[in-house]
Design a protein around this motif. Structure first.
Motif, PDB file in Angstrom:
ATOM      1  N   GLN A  31       0.797  -1.225   0.000  1.00 49.51           N
ATOM      2  CA  GLN A  31       0.000   0.000   0.000  1.00 49.51           C
ATOM      3  C   GLN A  31       0.840   1.290   0.000  1.00 49.51           C
ATOM      4  O   GLN A  31       0.559   2.191  -0.789  1.00 49.51           O
ATOM      5  CB  GLN A  31      -0.986  -0.023   1.170  1.00 49.51           C
ATOM      6  CG  GLN A  31      -2.125   0.976   1.054  1.00 49.51           C
ATOM      7  CD  GLN A  31      -2.941   0.814  -0.221  1.00 49.51           C
ATOM      8  OE1 GLN A  31      -3.188  -0.289  -0.663  1.00 49.51           O
ATOM      9  NE2 GLN A  31      -3.332   1.923  -0.826  1.00 49.51           N
ATOM     10  N   PRO A  32       1.873   1.386   0.863  1.00 47.63           N
ATOM     11  CA  PRO A  32       2.662   2.617   0.848  1.00 47.63           C
ATOM     12  C   PRO A  32       3.258   2.914  -0.531  1.00 47.63           C
ATOM     13  O   PRO A  32       3.329   4.078  -0.947  1.00 47.63           O
ATOM     14  CB  PRO A  32       3.792   2.348   1.843  1.00 47.63           C
ATOM     15  CG  PRO A  32       3.339   1.219   2.676  1.00 47.63           C
ATOM     16  CD  PRO A  32       2.357   0.437   1.865  1.00 47.63           C
ATOM     17  N   HIS A  33       3.649   1.875  -1.247  1.00 47.54           N
ATOM     18  CA  HIS A  33       4.288   2.069  -2.549  1.00 47.54           C
ATOM     19  C   HIS A  33       3.271   2.431  -3.607  1.00 47.54           C
ATOM     20  O   HIS A  33       3.555   3.191  -4.537  1.00 47.54           O
ATOM     21  CB  HIS A  33       5.074   0.819  -2.933  1.00 47.54           C
ATOM     22  CG  HIS A  33       6.104   0.501  -1.904  1.00 47.54           C
ATOM     23  ND1 HIS A  33       7.297   1.162  -1.837  1.00 47.54           N
ATOM     24  CD2 HIS A  33       6.076  -0.332  -0.854  1.00 47.54           C
ATOM     25  CE1 HIS A  33       7.979   0.719  -0.798  1.00 47.54           C
ATOM     26  NE2 HIS A  33       7.256  -0.189  -0.186  1.00 47.54           N
ATOM     27  N   SER A  92       0.601   4.169  -3.016  1.00 48.61           N
ATOM     28  CA  SER A  92       0.355   5.596  -2.779  1.00 48.61           C
ATOM     29  C   SER A  92       1.469   6.425  -3.412  1.00 48.61           C
ATOM     30  O   SER A  92       1.227   7.496  -3.980  1.00 48.61           O
ATOM     31  CB  SER A  92       0.298   5.892  -1.278  1.00 48.61           C
ATOM     32  OG  SER A  92      -0.744   5.166  -0.678  1.00 48.61           O
ATOM     33  N   ASP A  93       2.693   5.926  -3.298  1.00 50.99           N
ATOM     34  CA  ASP A  93       3.837   6.635  -3.876  1.00 50.99           C
ATOM     35  C   ASP A  93       3.749   6.671  -5.409  1.00 50.99           C
ATOM     36  O   ASP A  93       4.029   7.699  -6.028  1.00 50.99           O
ATOM     37  CB  ASP A  93       5.137   5.952  -3.427  1.00 50.99           C
ATOM     38  CG  ASP A  93       6.362   6.777  -3.767  1.00 50.99           C
ATOM     39  OD1 ASP A  93       6.332   7.996  -3.510  1.00 50.99           O
ATOM     40  OD2 ASP A  93       7.336   6.229  -4.323  1.00 50.99           O
ATOM     41  N   ILE A  94       3.320   5.562  -6.004  1.00 49.85           N
ATOM     42  CA  ILE A  94       3.162   5.522  -7.461  1.00 49.85           C
ATOM     43  C   ILE A  94       2.142   6.577  -7.888  1.00 49.85           C
ATOM     44  O   ILE A  94       2.368   7.333  -8.834  1.00 49.85           O
ATOM     45  CB  ILE A  94       2.703   4.114  -7.928  1.00 49.85           C
ATOM     46  CG1 ILE A  94       3.842   3.104  -7.755  1.00 49.85           C
ATOM     47  CG2 ILE A  94       2.241   4.153  -9.391  1.00 49.85           C
ATOM     48  CD1 ILE A  94       3.437   1.650  -7.954  1.00 49.85           C
ATOM     49  N   ALA A  95       1.028   6.653  -7.164  1.00 52.43           N
ATOM     50  CA  ALA A  95      -0.003   7.652  -7.492  1.00 52.43           C
ATOM     51  C   ALA A  95       0.586   9.058  -7.425  1.00 52.43           C
ATOM     52  O   ALA A  95       0.297   9.900  -8.283  1.00 52.43           O
ATOM     53  CB  ALA A  95      -1.178   7.511  -6.537  1.00 52.43           C
ATOM     54  N   ALA A  96       1.429   9.304  -6.431  1.00 49.83           N
ATOM     55  CA  ALA A  96       2.010  10.636  -6.274  1.00 49.83           C
ATOM     56  C   ALA A  96       3.010  10.951  -7.392  1.00 49.83           C
ATOM     57  O   ALA A  96       3.099  12.082  -7.857  1.00 49.83           O
ATOM     58  CB  ALA A  96       2.689  10.736  -4.912  1.00 49.83           C
ATOM     59  N   ASP A 124       2.958   9.662 -10.409  1.00 50.59           N
ATOM     60  CA  ASP A 124       2.188   9.694 -11.645  1.00 50.59           C
ATOM     61  C   ASP A 124       3.010   9.378 -12.906  1.00 50.59           C
ATOM     62  O   ASP A 124       3.112  10.220 -13.809  1.00 50.59           O
ATOM     63  CB  ASP A 124       1.500  11.062 -11.797  1.00 50.59           C
ATOM     64  CG  ASP A 124       0.281  10.954 -12.708  1.00 50.59           C
ATOM     65  OD1 ASP A 124      -0.155   9.822 -12.993  1.00 50.59           O
ATOM     66  OD2 ASP A 124      -0.214  12.009 -13.142  1.00 50.59           O
ATOM     67  N   ASP A 178      -4.373  -4.624  -4.853  1.00 46.87           N
ATOM     68  CA  ASP A 178      -4.128  -3.334  -4.196  1.00 46.87           C
ATOM     69  C   ASP A 178      -4.081  -2.195  -5.219  1.00 46.87           C
ATOM     70  O   ASP A 178      -4.583  -1.101  -4.976  1.00 46.87           O
ATOM     71  CB  ASP A 178      -2.797  -3.362  -3.423  1.00 46.87           C
ATOM     72  CG  ASP A 178      -2.903  -4.158  -2.124  1.00 46.87           C
ATOM     73  OD1 ASP A 178      -4.009  -4.612  -1.807  1.00 46.87           O
ATOM     74  OD2 ASP A 178      -1.877  -4.323  -1.443  1.00 46.87           O
ATOM     75  N   SER A 181      -6.826   0.954  -5.263  1.00 50.35           N
ATOM     76  CA  SER A 181      -6.454   2.352  -5.096  1.00 50.35           C
ATOM     77  C   SER A 181      -6.827   3.197  -6.303  1.00 50.35           C
ATOM     78  O   SER A 181      -6.422   4.355  -6.408  1.00 50.35           O
ATOM     79  CB  SER A 181      -4.952   2.469  -4.845  1.00 50.35           C
ATOM     80  OG  SER A 181      -4.630   1.800  -3.656  1.00 50.35           O
ATOM     81  N   GLY A 182      -7.552   2.593  -7.210  1.00 52.84           N
ATOM     82  CA  GLY A 182      -8.050   3.355  -8.355  1.00 52.84           C
ATOM     83  C   GLY A 182      -7.016   3.623  -9.432  1.00 52.84           C
ATOM     84  O   GLY A 182      -7.227   4.448 -10.324  1.00 52.84           O
ATOM     85  N   LEU A 183      -5.875   2.923  -9.386  1.00 51.49           N
ATOM     86  CA  LEU A 183      -4.839   3.200 -10.388  1.00 51.49           C
ATOM     87  C   LEU A 183      -5.065   2.455 -11.705  1.00 51.49           C
ATOM     88  O   LEU A 183      -4.597   2.884 -12.751  1.00 51.49           O
ATOM     89  CB  LEU A 183      -3.456   2.851  -9.832  1.00 51.49           C
ATOM     90  CG  LEU A 183      -2.971   3.734  -8.688  1.00 51.49           C
ATOM     91  CD1 LEU A 183      -1.540   3.396  -8.316  1.00 51.49           C
ATOM     92  CD2 LEU A 183      -3.070   5.206  -9.064  1.00 51.49           C
TER      93      LEU A 183
END
Lengths: 287, 389
Positions: free
Chosen positions: B209-211, B213-217, B219, B238, B242-244
């Motif tokens: 999960q932390p990663h 979130s990092d991927i989303a940031a 972009d 996951d 996270s909607g990716l």
């Protein structure tokens, strides 16, 4: 790291920590109250997840499956306590370790025979599917928020039962002086059965609610067991409050180190544990 | 305790198998040692590879020159520490002619330490560690699966063709993970691609999960990963949760969606991977193999079964060519080097380092299946860096 990302990561850390708490709370309860070192605790997490997968494939209903799985594990807990654990109260920890390690092998083999070795997944129930927009390209899954709410709810319930009810009072009394409680006419035998079955059920609930967000694979129990022992040791054996705080700390620390220093992510919680033990050898909230 | 149980299980299994395979009039006994993980996290691939091997042996049994085939099956439990001990027992005590195994690269290294430069032929039916057909290559070591480089290298070019310039890489920090990311980078950077970030998680951590979130940031244009088994299932789920999915394309080495599609469900739709096989591959041999496997075991085979099957085919064809005489090990190796294996993945030959020279297919998950959308690289040969053969 932007503020936005920082907040998201804090959420991730708390989320992870809460789930750890749910598993660790059962472990610390059984260890603290009954003095039983149950290495097969992780297996109960696995059993919960596999039963959940099985019932979801059969019935298709998340709630029904969860109820069935909890009931089965609760009965399993009573059975194990009555048949095996009861004979080990007066034995040393090494004997208990041998017994419960044996149970790990039995449960792993049963899993392999009954369910096979492929990875399985449970889908998120429709009502909780979807996400809350978080950043411009990502969302926060509703189901994860649901998991967090359940975990906090169970933490609150535990706190209430142990601190405020008659049952909790007996459990606490049994913890400090077993003979005296028995002399006062409390059926300590049944009390211990209840505590053990309840502890096992907490692990299974964690497995059940984590099943849609984790992969159901052989060996899943052992992987959480170690982390949960770290949580129990940091929090102080037998302390529910300690387990709660320690689980959140471990969750946050491993989340942030996972991002900042991925290679250290596995090691860091052990280093943290050593530091805590150097300062407080009995753990943060030891009795 | 577990050791005893394992030996017992292996003995019992070996006994039954030798019973079933000793119907022929024995003139000499061909001994095949199998080292596969049959318990633990790698039990799935291990059992599958073993089933594939048994199927190949069974198909050819009738014409194996009246040789009795004696199978000795050992469970590696995917524990590298036990590999040398088990390999030594096959070599010294059982004096096997062939060793087939393992699934796990760490175990492969332990086995290679013992078997390298020996007479006994070792056939690796899965473990992709580059070293096995690289710096540690040896005349008697063959592989019927892949090198870690092969499935990932072509994806770099594919990503560029699709117009992805900035890619985020993530995998586990172990041989297969590192080598897969490096192979992708090799072709991706050569074509002018830019690696946004490269993350190597400790194996087998699945706290993704932390990663994500990092991927989303960050972009990026796309994400390239190597994960397998339970980790692959969790990462894909996951990523979707996270909607990716649909926002940032997910690319991977084919193991991301091998044997995991059912568990991943809807979340895997649209994932693009490269691999040397696909279940739906339209090759005549594949159709036949799938039916034969299904008849035998009641379910359809996966890639591990294909690789195990090809290891069995390699042994049997060699036995046929030598009329069952395996006393001259040099002759055995000579024959094997020149084989063309009619594999369900399409025919392949062995490179100078004894790794398959094979097609790498481009696949996309559509309606819960890995659909072949093209050939990402034709007859791709591993560069076998460091191999002096």
């Amino acid at each position: 790291m932007t503020t936005e990302l920082f907040i998201v990561q804090v959420l991730n850390g708390i989320q992870y920590g809460l789930l750890l708490f749910l598993i660790a709370s059962g472990l610390t309860l059984v260890l603290g109250v009954m003095g039983i070192l149950n290495l097969a605790h992780g297996s109960m997490y696995m059993v919960g997840a596999y039963l959940m997968w099985y019932f979801v494939t059969v019935t298709g209903s998340f709630t029904v499956s969860a109820a069935l799985s909890v009931t089965i594990v609760l009965s399993l807990g009573i059975l194990i306590e009555r048949v095996l654990i009861q004979r080990f109260y007066n034995r040393n920890h090494l004997d208990q370790v041998l017994l419960t390690i044996g149970m790990i092998f039995v449960f792993n083999s049963l899993q392999s025979i009954l369910f096979g070795n492929d990875p399985y997944g449970v889908s998120v129930p429709d009502a909780l599917d979807g996400g809350i927009p978080l950043t411009n390209n990502s969302t926060y899954p509703v189901y994860r928020i649901f998991v967090a709410v359940i975990c906090v709810g169970i933490a609150g319930l535990l706190y209430f039962v142990i601190g405020r009810t008659r049952l909790g009072m007996m459990i606490r009394a049994g913890e400090s002086n077993r003979e005296m409680v028995e002399a006062l006419g409390v059926n300590i035998k049944s009390l211990y059965t209840i505590v053990f079955a309840f502890g096992v059920m907490l692990a299974a609930i964690a497995g059940i609610i984590a099943s849609p967000v984790s992969s159901i694979v052989p060996g899943m129990g052992e992987s959480v067991l170690i982390t949960c022992f770290v949580v129990v040791v940091i929090g102080g054996m037998g302390s529910i409050k300690g387990a709660f705080i320690a689980a959140l700390l471990v969750g946050l620390i491993s989340t942030f180190f996972s991002i900042l220093m991925p290679s250290m992510a596995n090691m860091i919680i052990y280093i943290f544990m050593i530091l805590v033990l150097l300062i407080k050898p009995q753990g943060l909230f030891a009795k | 305790m577990s050791k005893c149980a394992t030996y017992f299980a292996a003995l019992a299994l070996g006994f039954f198998l030798s019973l079933s395979s000793s119907i022929a009039f024995a003139s000499s006994v061909i001994k095949i040692g199998v080292m596969q993980p049959l318990t633990g996290v790698y039990a799935g691939p291990g059992q599958s590879g073993l089933n594939g091997l048994l199927l190949a042996l069974k198909e050819y049994e009738t014409n194996a020159h009246q040789n009795e085939i004696d199978l000795i099956i050992l469970d590696t439990e995917a524990k590298p520490a036990r590999a040398p001990e088990l390999a030594t027992s096959l070599l010294e005590q059982n004096k096997v002619d062939f060793v087939v195994g393992p699934a796990h690269s760490g175990v492969a290294m332990g086995m290679i330490n013992v078997l390298r430069e020996k007479d006994t032929v070792m056939i690796i039916p899965n473990a992709g560690a580059a070293a096995a057909t690289g710096p540690l290559c040896s005349p008697n070591i063959f592989r019927t699966s892949f090198s870690s480089w092969q499935p990932s290298y072509p994806m770099g070019k594919v990503a560029l063709q699709k117009g992805y310039r900035d890619v985020y890489l993530i995998s586990w920090n172990y041989g297969m993970g590192r080598e897969s990311l490096e192979a992708f980078e090799e072709s991706f950077k050569a074509g002018g691609g830019n690696v946004v970030k490269k993350v190597l998680l400790p194996f087998p951590s699945t706290n993704f999960q932390p990663h994500i979130s990092d991927i989303a940031a960050q972009d990026p244009d796309a994400v390239f990963v190597f994960f397998a088994g339970g980790g692959a299932t969790k990462f894909v789920k996951d990523y979707d949760a996270s909607g990716l999915r649909g926002n940032i394309p997910l690319l991977g080495s084919g193991f991301l969606t091998e044997g995991t599609l059912e568990a991943q469900g809807e979340a895997a739709e649209g994932v693009i991977t490269t691999l040397h096989y696909a279940e739906q591959l339209e090759v005549q041999k594949n159709l036949e193999f799938r039916e034969a496997f299904h008849n035998e075991y009641g379910h359809y085979p996966d890639i591990y079964a294909v690789q195990g099957y090809d290891a069995g085919q390699a042994i049997i064809i060699t036995l046929n060519e030598l009329k069952g005489d395996v006393s001259d090990k040099r002759a055995v190796i000579d024959v094997m080097e020149k084989l063309t294996i009619d594999s369900p993945r399409g025919a392949f030959t062995f490179s100078r380092a004894h790794n398959p020279v094979q097609n790498i297919y481009l696949r996309e998950v559509i309606d819960g299946a890995n659909v072949v959308t093209g050939i990402a690289a034709e007859a791709l040969e591993d560069p076998a860096r460091g191999c002096k053969l």
